[in-house]
Scaffold this motif. Structure first.
Motif, PDB file in Angstrom:
ATOM      1  N   VAL A  68       0.850  -1.192   0.000  1.00 45.55           N
ATOM      2  CA  VAL A  68       0.000   0.000   0.000  1.00 45.55           C
ATOM      3  C   VAL A  68       0.887   1.243   0.000  1.00 45.55           C
ATOM      4  CG1 VAL A  68      -1.834   1.250   1.198  1.00 45.55           C
ATOM      5  CG2 VAL A  68      -1.751  -1.265   1.297  1.00 45.55           C
ATOM      6  N   HIS A  69       0.798   2.023  -1.035  1.00 49.49           N
ATOM      7  CA  HIS A  69       1.654   3.207  -1.167  1.00 49.49           C
ATOM      8  C   HIS A  69       0.973   4.409  -0.523  1.00 49.49           C
ATOM      9  CE1 HIS A  69       4.463   1.074  -3.737  1.00 49.49           C
ATOM     10  NE2 HIS A  69       3.428   0.614  -4.427  1.00 49.49           N
ATOM     11  N   ILE A  70       1.499   4.825   0.626  1.00 49.42           N
ATOM     12  CA  ILE A  70       0.986   5.985   1.353  1.00 49.42           C
ATOM     13  C   ILE A  70       2.156   6.887   1.730  1.00 49.42           C
ATOM     14  CG2 ILE A  70      -1.112   4.902   2.275  1.00 49.42           C
ATOM     15  CD1 ILE A  70       0.408   4.161   4.751  1.00 49.42           C
ATOM     16  N   ARG A  71       1.848   8.111   2.077  1.00 49.43           N
ATOM     17  CA  ARG A  71       2.889   9.071   2.432  1.00 49.43           C
ATOM     18  C   ARG A  71       3.603   8.643   3.705  1.00 49.43           C
ATOM     19  NH1 ARG A  71      -0.023  14.691   2.874  1.00 49.43           N
ATOM     20  NH2 ARG A  71       2.083  15.250   3.563  1.00 49.43           N
ATOM     21  N   ASP A  72       4.869   9.032   3.810  1.00 45.60           N
ATOM     22  CA  ASP A  72       5.647   8.695   5.002  1.00 45.60           C
ATOM     23  C   ASP A  72       5.018   9.270   6.266  1.00 45.60           C
ATOM     24  OD1 ASP A  72       7.436   7.276   3.516  1.00 45.60           O
ATOM     25  OD2 ASP A  72       9.013   8.797   3.532  1.00 45.60           O
ATOM     26  N   THR A  73       4.384  10.426   6.152  1.00 49.82           N
ATOM     27  CA  THR A  73       3.730  11.034   7.320  1.00 49.82           C
ATOM     28  C   THR A  73       2.638  10.124   7.874  1.00 49.82           C
ATOM     29  OG1 THR A  73       4.143  13.225   6.404  1.00 49.82           O
ATOM     30  CG2 THR A  73       2.500  13.068   8.162  1.00 49.82           C
ATOM     31  N   ILE A  74       1.879   9.479   6.979  1.00 42.88           N
ATOM     32  CA  ILE A  74       0.840   8.540   7.409  1.00 42.88           C
ATOM     33  C   ILE A  74       1.476   7.309   8.044  1.00 42.88           C
ATOM     34  CG2 ILE A  74      -1.146   7.171   6.672  1.00 42.88           C
ATOM     35  CD1 ILE A  74      -1.542  10.185   6.484  1.00 42.88           C
ATOM     36  N   LYS A  75       2.603   6.866   7.487  1.00 42.26           N
ATOM     37  CA  LYS A  75       3.315   5.723   8.069  1.00 42.26           C
ATOM     38  C   LYS A  75       3.773   6.037   9.493  1.00 42.26           C
ATOM     39  CE  LYS A  75       4.921   4.226   3.517  1.00 42.26           C
ATOM     40  NZ  LYS A  75       6.037   4.239   2.559  1.00 42.26           N
ATOM     41  N   VAL A  76       4.236   7.257   9.706  1.00 40.98           N
ATOM     42  CA  VAL A  76       4.649   7.683  11.042  1.00 40.98           C
ATOM     43  C   VAL A  76       3.474   7.609  12.011  1.00 40.98           C
ATOM     44  CG1 VAL A  76       5.348   9.705  12.409  1.00 40.98           C
ATOM     45  CG2 VAL A  76       6.592   9.124  10.326  1.00 40.98           C
ATOM     46  N   ILE A  77       2.319   8.082  11.573  1.00 43.97           N
ATOM     47  CA  ILE A  77       1.121   8.051  12.419  1.00 43.97           C
ATOM     48  C   ILE A  77       0.732   6.611  12.750  1.00 43.97           C
ATOM     49  CG2 ILE A  77      -1.346   8.606  12.513  1.00 43.97           C
ATOM     50  CD1 ILE A  77      -0.710  11.067  10.782  1.00 43.97           C
ATOM     51  N   ILE A  78       0.810   5.724  11.745  1.00 43.75           N
ATOM     52  CA  ILE A  78       0.467   4.317  11.964  1.00 43.75           C
ATOM     53  C   ILE A  78       1.409   3.684  12.995  1.00 43.75           C
ATOM     54  CG2 ILE A  78       0.435   2.025  10.892  1.00 43.75           C
ATOM     55  CD1 ILE A  78      -0.522   3.418   8.301  1.00 43.75           C
ATOM     56  N   ILE A  79       2.711   3.911  12.815  1.00 42.23           N
ATOM     57  CA  ILE A  79       3.696   3.327  13.731  1.00 42.23           C
ATOM     58  C   ILE A  79       3.528   3.891  15.138  1.00 42.23           C
ATOM     59  CG2 ILE A  79       6.172   3.230  14.251  1.00 42.23           C
ATOM     60  CD1 ILE A  79       6.653   3.069  11.214  1.00 42.23           C
ATOM     61  N   LEU A  80       3.288   5.195  15.230  1.00 45.33           N
ATOM     62  CA  LEU A  80       3.099   5.812  16.547  1.00 45.33           C
ATOM     63  C   LEU A  80       1.841   5.275  17.221  1.00 45.33           C
ATOM     64  CD1 LEU A  80       4.022   7.834  18.649  1.00 45.33           C
ATOM     65  CD2 LEU A  80       2.794   9.628  17.410  1.00 45.33           C
ATOM     66  N   ALA A  81       0.770   5.125  16.445  1.00 45.04           N
ATOM     67  CA  ALA A  81      -0.486   4.594  17.005  1.00 45.04           C
ATOM     68  C   ALA A  81      -0.293   3.166  17.514  1.00 45.04           C
ATOM     69  CB  ALA A  81      -1.584   4.643  15.945  1.00 45.04           C
ATOM     70  N   ILE A  82       0.386   2.335  16.725  1.00 43.17           N
ATOM     71  CA  ILE A  82       0.655   0.953  17.153  1.00 43.17           C
ATOM     72  C   ILE A  82       1.499   0.942  18.421  1.00 43.17           C
ATOM     73  CG2 ILE A  82       1.906  -1.149  16.533  1.00 43.17           C
ATOM     74  CD1 ILE A  82       1.008  -0.661  13.634  1.00 43.17           C
ATOM     75  N   SER A  83       2.488   1.823  18.485  1.00 44.34           N
ATOM     76  CA  SER A  83       3.364   1.889  19.653  1.00 44.34           C
ATOM     77  C   SER A  83       2.590   2.281  20.904  1.00 44.34           C
ATOM     78  CB  SER A  83       4.493   2.892  19.399  1.00 44.34           C
ATOM     79  OG  SER A  83       5.275   2.501  18.282  1.00 44.34           O
TER      80      SER A  83
END
Length: 399
Positions: free
Chosen positions: A212-227
């Protein structure tokens, strides 16, 4: 009042951090000073609503720095280091914890239980001070062949978790809870279960981000939310099964770096920017909880106690490095790099006070003394000694 408090925290925090950088000392010293001045024991200008959630804000900041640490830890390099990495993850911290536990009752007249709780608070290395400097060494290929910065990043990240698990067990006793064999077994169980889940989540994220190609900013939010979810899960599972959300966070980052290096490097830059905001909140909120009168009265003996703990901690570092190929200078550098205190002390230093321990004010004051003393001194010593003690990788000559 809440918005005005945030305005003052951010503006004055940034202003004093610039002064600290000009003086070549860590910016976190400026943040602490702002918290102390604006806090309830001096000017009392911070809204109580912010102070009420300060422990949660400090925990978020700790999560961000551990994500950064994981994204900088190369699994291949750690395999090469082997046994010293395992020993550095717990031996220096355990030795310092016992040193503080035996010295504090003599110096301050507190109980041995409170003293060992203080030993846990002081026993962890600061990722906030150490990790950025080690990442810079990795980027510059300084000491990477010997695995020095990788060893220190891994050890300083994992020893935090070991100390926090022991701290949690001791706080259970101090607040009237019960403790048994499973409490101690939960330490290796927490590390194993946390590592396993972190690896699985990391593998899933690598697959997901490739598909899934998404912006790095969204990836940061996903990783932070999981953390955040992992740390919340740790709190929910307390007393049921051993699990470390912090270890999961580090493991997740390591897997992303191992499987998807380009993405990990981009994400590290994003989290570095996020850390600028989180760092201000972490240390300003800690400073705001400090009883300045008690802090000043315990400053001298506090430094004496901290020096005693650091002396034995250094012995633990040297024992961990026995039978390695590191030179005497490189071992000395590892000892220096293992001295700064800040992040964990900021995250857990106020918990005994918040939970009603009689010595809570004293433990918090000593934690702040440790930060103000070891963070600038340790950072300064790391910066001035690394070029003298750790050789840079030689670039191959062009033919």
């Amino acid at each position: 009042m809440l918005l005005l408090s945030l305005f003052m925290i951010l503006l004055f925090g940034l202003a004093l951090s610039l002064v600290c950088k000009f003086l070549r000392i860590p910016a976190l010293i400026g943040y602490l000073a702002v918290g102390i001045i604006l806090g309830p024991y001096v000017l009392n200008l911070i809204d109580p609503k912010i102070l009420a959630i300060s422990s949660e804000l400090r925990k978020i900041a700790l999560i961000i720095i551990l994500i950064k640490a994981g994204l900088s830890l190369n699994i291949t390099d750690l395999k090469k280091i082997g046994r010293p990495a395992i020993l550095m993850a717990f031996l220096p911290a355990i030795i310092e914890m016992f040193a503080i536990g035996l010295l504090a009752p003599i110096i301050f007249g507190i109980s041995y239980l409170d003293a060992f709780i203080l030993g846990c608070i002081l026993g962890a290395v600061s990722p906030a001070v150490v990790v950025p400097r080690m990442v810079a060494m990795i980027d510059e290929k300084q000491g990477t062949e010997q695995g020095i910065p990788q060893l220190i990043v891994a050890g300083s990240s994992i020893d935090d978790v070991v100390v926090i698990v022991i701290f949690t067990a001791l706080m259970t006793i101090a607040t009237g809870g019960t403790i048994g064999v499973m409490t101690y077994l939960n330490i290796p169980i927490s590390i194993f279960s946390g590592s396993l889940l972190g690896v699985l989540i990391g593998l899933f994220l690598v697959w997901f981000f490739n598909k899934v190609h998404i912006r790095d900013t969204i990836k940061v939010i996903i990783i932070l939310a999981i953390s955040l979810g992992l740390v919340a899960a740790e709190e929910l599972l307390t007393g049921i099964v051993g699990f470390s959300g912090l270890i999961s966070i580090i493991s997740m980052g390591m897997v992303i770096l191992y499987k998807y290096r380009i993405l990990a490097e981009r994400l590290t830059l994003k989290f570095s920017k996020l850390w600028v905001f989180a760092e201000i909140l972490l240390f300003v909120m800690l400073g705001a909880t400090v009883n300045i009168t008690l802090f000043v009265s315990n400053l001298g003996f506090g430094i004496l106690l901290i020096l005693g703990g650091l002396a034995l901690r250094s012995l633990g570092v040297l024992l961990s490095l026995i039978k390695t190929h590191l030179s005497t200078k490189e071992r000395l550098f590892c000892t220096i790099a293992y001295t700064p205190k800040a992040t964990v002390q900021a995250a857990i230093g106020g918990i005994p006070l918040a939970m009603g321990l009689i010595s809570g004010d004293l433990l918090l004051s000593i934690a702040v003394v440790a930060i103000l003393f070891t963070a600038p001194v340790g950072a300064f010593l790391i910066d001035i000694s690394r070029d003298r003690l750790v050789p840079k990788q030689q670039k191959p000559q062009e033919l």
